[in-house]
Write an enzyme that holds these catalytic residues in place. Structure first.
Site, short mmCIF file in Angstrom:
data_model
loop_
_atom_site.label_atom_id
_atom_site.label_comp_id
_atom_site.label_asym_id
_atom_site.label_seq_id
_atom_site.Cartn_x
_atom_site.Cartn_y
_atom_site.Cartn_z
N GLU A 193 12.87 -3.30 11.61
CA GLU A 193 12.53 -2.26 10.66
C GLU A 193 11.40 -1.43 11.26
O GLU A 193 10.33 -1.96 11.57
CB GLU A 193 12.07 -2.84 9.32
N GLU B 264 10.59 -8.44 -3.11
CA GLU B 264 11.12 -7.14 -2.67
C GLU B 264 10.54 -6.91 -1.28
O GLU B 264 9.35 -6.59 -1.14
CB GLU B 264 10.72 -6.03 -3.63
N CYS C 177 10.46 1.25 2.22
CA CYS C 177 11.44 0.20 2.46
C CYS C 177 12.86 0.74 2.47
O CYS C 177 13.71 0.24 3.20
CB CYS C 177 11.30 -0.89 1.39
N GLY D 118 6.49 -6.66 -0.21
CA GLY D 118 5.76 -6.64 1.05
C GLY D 118 6.63 -7.04 2.21
O GLY D 118 7.85 -6.85 2.21
N TRP E 179 0.80 -1.22 0.00
CA TRP E 179 0.00 0.00 0.00
C TRP E 179 0.83 1.28 0.00
O TRP E 179 0.31 2.36 -0.22
CB TRP E 179 -0.90 0.02 1.24
#
Length: 463
Positions: A362, A231, A265, A209, A133
């Site tokens: 993360e 990815e 990311c 994702g 998203w």
């Protein structure tokens, strides 16, 4: 897994969409297969015209498409407009380059009697794209522009909170003249992903994702003997050497961490500063972050948008609590964020040690981890001490030295004097838990093609 549009700023539920039925999924696969039988035979000129038209459609109604991004996932309207433009440029890149990138490659053989050898790049068939998203248009464009240009057809399973963005992209491709069935948006369930991958007419899956989603889909694809590209997440290092031009470096650091509300990311999540300039950097960085202004993402005065959902905001807040419980110092920066909207107070984490679980996490939001490095070698060590390997950056006045440091950082991408970025003409991808495979440029277009050898030997050559 409900597909719904919920405004992250107001919290208002605006629209819901029914999940696809198994019958609808089966029909989409059949339509995509039939479309492929014709699409694979089209000339590059025909594909080029459709890619160019898709870019034109995006630009012709860019304001509407951009507002839809802001409405569904909350990003700043200025950032949404930039995403629309980036998506258009990706289509243009493949309109210009696809034929050259996929041109047959003549091989140099040791013995001319062995024949004339050439490698051709043929499309495989239907590719499943599973997209997140945070960049609803860009994530679609960077998979469908190359794969449609290669002659494949695409089924899309987009994130459940951006259903109107997904539908809008299907509309864009219809307006561009893409044949029916060649690209289809499906409001699919998780169980239907396995149904799709098990179908022999489907030849691969590209996922962007989370690690969890990537591991599950990769396992399903492997069981079906289908190729996958992943990815996944990242915890990009932002390395500041002693000779960095500090004022500009700090500005890039604030941007690199907070664009798209930190939900990127490749945003600058781990700032690693050599001891000589650490204190000055920290002071200037706090000032820069404090200058960000939260509010309605549709307003030009807002420079820090809400998170994509209240759930996403709550998850980041829990991560901060966990980091503090294990000894980290959390410093909230800037004016208090509004109570309305899925906001997270910009936070700087320091004293995050290697025995703190946050060290290897993360943070997908406006949270910065700062690390003091003894020297350059220590900075490189900290940069590589991560399960991720997506992007990173090095800041120094000595660009030659910066390139040398970049070679020592174990990631798929490293930038010198700029945070990791996304562009139409640069490859994207990482290593280790950041996934495998590449998207964009020639690397991306060749992920889902058959690199077929054709070797021609004269019949008179005999035995």
């Amino acid at each position: 897994m409900a597909y719904e549009t919920r405004n992250p700023y107001t919290g208002e539920l605006l629209k819901t969409f029914p999940e696809a039925t198994d019958v609808e999924v089966g029909a989409a696969i059949e339509h995509a297969h039939q479309a492929f039988l014709d699409w694979r035979q089209t000339r590059f000129d025909e594909r080029r015209q459709i890619m160019q038209k898709a870019a034109a459609v995006l630009r012709a109604d860019s304001d509407r498409y951009a507002r839809l991004l802001t409405l569904e996932m909350g990003k700043l309207l200025t950032e949404a407009k930039a995403e629309v433009e980036l998506s258009a440029r990706i289509f243009e890149y493949y309109a210009d380059k696809a034929e050259t990138l996929l041109a047959p490659e003549k091989l140099s053989v040791a013995d001319p009697a062995e024949g004339d050898a050439v490698v051709v790049h043929d499309p495989l068939g239907i590719i499943l794209a599973i997209e997140p998203w945070n960049f609803p248009y860009y994530q679609i464009a960077r998979i469908i522009a190359p794969q449609l240009s290669a002659g494949n057809t695409i089924l899309l399973k987009h994130a459940s909170n951006v259903p109107q963005c997904a539908a809008a992209f299907e509309e864009i491709m219809q307006k561009a003249g893409l044949p029916a069935g060649a690209f289809k948006n499906l409001y699919a369930t998780r169980s239907q992903i396995e149904q799709i991958l098990n179908d022999p007419r489907v030849h691969g899956v590209a996922l962007t994702g989370s690690e969890g989603a990537g591991a599950l889909v990769a396992q399903q694809a492997a069981k079906a003997l289908k190729k996958s590209t992943l990815e996944l997440g990242g915890a990009d290092a932002f390395v500041v050497l002693a000779d960095a031009e500090l004022e500009k470096t700090v500005k890039w650091a604030v941007f690199g961490r907070h664009w798209n509300s930190g939900q990127v990311c490749v945003s600058s999540k781990r700032m690693i500063i050599v001891d000589d300039v650490y204190d000055d950097f920290l002071a200037q960085y706090q000032e820069g972050v404090a200058a960000l202004r939260t509010g309605d993402p549709l307003l030009s005065s807002t420079t820090l948008a809400p998170m994509s959902s209240q759930k996403a905001a709550d998850e980041v807040k829990e991560q901060i609590k966990l980091a503090v419980q294990h000894g980290a110092t959390a410093t909230e920066v800037g004016p208090k964020v509004p109570e309305q909207g899925a906001f997270v107070q910009p936070t700087i984490l320091t004293n995050v040690t290697e025995n703190n679980p946050a060290y290897y996490m993360e943070f997908f939001g406006p949270v910065s981890m700062l690390f003091r490095a003894k020297d350059e070698e220590d900075a490189i060590r900290i940069a590589n001490d991560s399960p991720f390997g997506l992007g990173g950056s090095v800041f120094t006045r000595d660009t030659k030295r910066g390139a040398e440091v970049a070679r020592k950082i174990s990631t798929g991408m490293v930038y010198v004097n700029h945070p990791t970025m996304v562009k139409a003409d640069l490859p994207f991808g990482g290593v280790r838990r950041s996934g495998y495979g590449r998207e964009l440029i020639g690397l991306g277009i060749k992920e889902f093609v058959n690199h077929k050898l054709i070797d021609i030997v004269d019949i008179d050559a005999g035995f």
